[in-house]
Design an enzyme around this catalytic site. Structure first.
Site, PDB file in Angstrom:
ATOM      1  N   ASP A 191       0.883  -1.164   0.000  1.00 23.26           N
ATOM      2  CA  ASP A 191       0.000   0.000   0.000  1.00 23.26           C
ATOM      3  C   ASP A 191       0.925   1.218   0.000  1.00 23.26           C
ATOM      4  O   ASP A 191       1.391   1.654   1.052  1.00 23.26           O
ATOM      5  CB  ASP A 191      -0.897  -0.011   1.237  1.00 23.26           C
TER       6      ASP A 191
ATOM      7  N   GLU B 262      -1.875  -1.656  -4.392  1.00 25.47           N
ATOM      8  CA  GLU B 262      -3.124  -0.914  -4.492  1.00 25.47           C
ATOM      9  C   GLU B 262      -3.118  -0.086  -5.764  1.00 25.47           C
ATOM     10  O   GLU B 262      -2.113   0.525  -6.114  1.00 25.47           O
ATOM     11  CB  GLU B 262      -3.297  -0.002  -3.283  1.00 25.47           C
TER      12      GLU B 262
ATOM     13  N   ASP C  86      -1.854   1.180   7.711  1.00 28.05           N
ATOM     14  CA  ASP C  86      -1.196   1.016   6.416  1.00 28.05           C
ATOM     15  C   ASP C  86      -0.763  -0.436   6.197  1.00 28.05           C
ATOM     16  O   ASP C  86      -0.879  -0.967   5.094  1.00 28.05           O
ATOM     17  CB  ASP C  86      -0.003   1.965   6.296  1.00 28.05           C
TER      18      ASP C  86
END
Length: 169
Positions: free
Chosen positions: A7, A68, A140
């Site tokens: 991410d 992502e 995160d």
């Protein structure tokens, strides 16, 4: 199958290595956050992201990677910064020869929480429950775990990398 999931963000890039099998089980091998202090210039942050991910790839030898997808942001500056962090992650993955798949944030949240508009806290809660972690991970890192789990689920459903929702990068 072992997946490196990322991410990306300039100051706090979430990462996870997850293992999944055809029967559908998934476990976290490692997870965490690459932190870059606000005082560090952008170019050094990007180098740190690339270096940290390259070390993870070397240590854990993933079979593929998931990241992502690009999100909509209202600020061009934020979009450029996120794109740069994503680029640093993609370079580390490409240098290692990993096949990389991307998943839209809404798709990831739908896969692990059941709702595409879930809050970060909900994702962290579900990662703790689904992966039987002792504590909720950093938001995160939880997002990275969710990205990895989404990729494992997509592979299980279709037998193809990325499944119907993942896109090769």
């Amino acid at each position: 199958m072992r997946v490196l999931a990322v991410d990306p963000a300039l100051r706090s890039t979430g990462f996870a290595v997850v293992e999944g099998d055809p029967a559908g089980s998934c476990r976290a091998v490692t997870f965490g956050v690459v932190h870059n202090p606000a005082s560090r210039e952008q170019s050094r942050c990007l180098a740190q992201i690339r270096t940290a991910l390259a070390a993870l790839i070397q240590e854990f030898q993933p079979d593929c990677a998931a990241v992502e997808g690009v999100i909509y942001v209202q600020s061009f500056r934020t979009a450029i910064t996120l794109g740069a962090a994503r680029g640093a992650a993609l370079v580390a993955m490409a240098e290692a020869g990993l096949e990389v798949f991307e998943y839209a944030p809404r798709r990831v949240k739908q896969a692990v929480v059941g709702r595409g508009g879930a809050a970060k806290e909900q994702v962290a809660f579900m990662m703790r429950a689904l992966l039987r972690l002792e504590a909720a991970p950093d938001p995160d890192a939880a997002d990275a775990l969710a990205i990895g789990m989404t990729h494992v689920q997509a592979m299980r459903r279709t037998g193809q990398p990325g499944g119907a929702a993942g896109k090769r990068v």
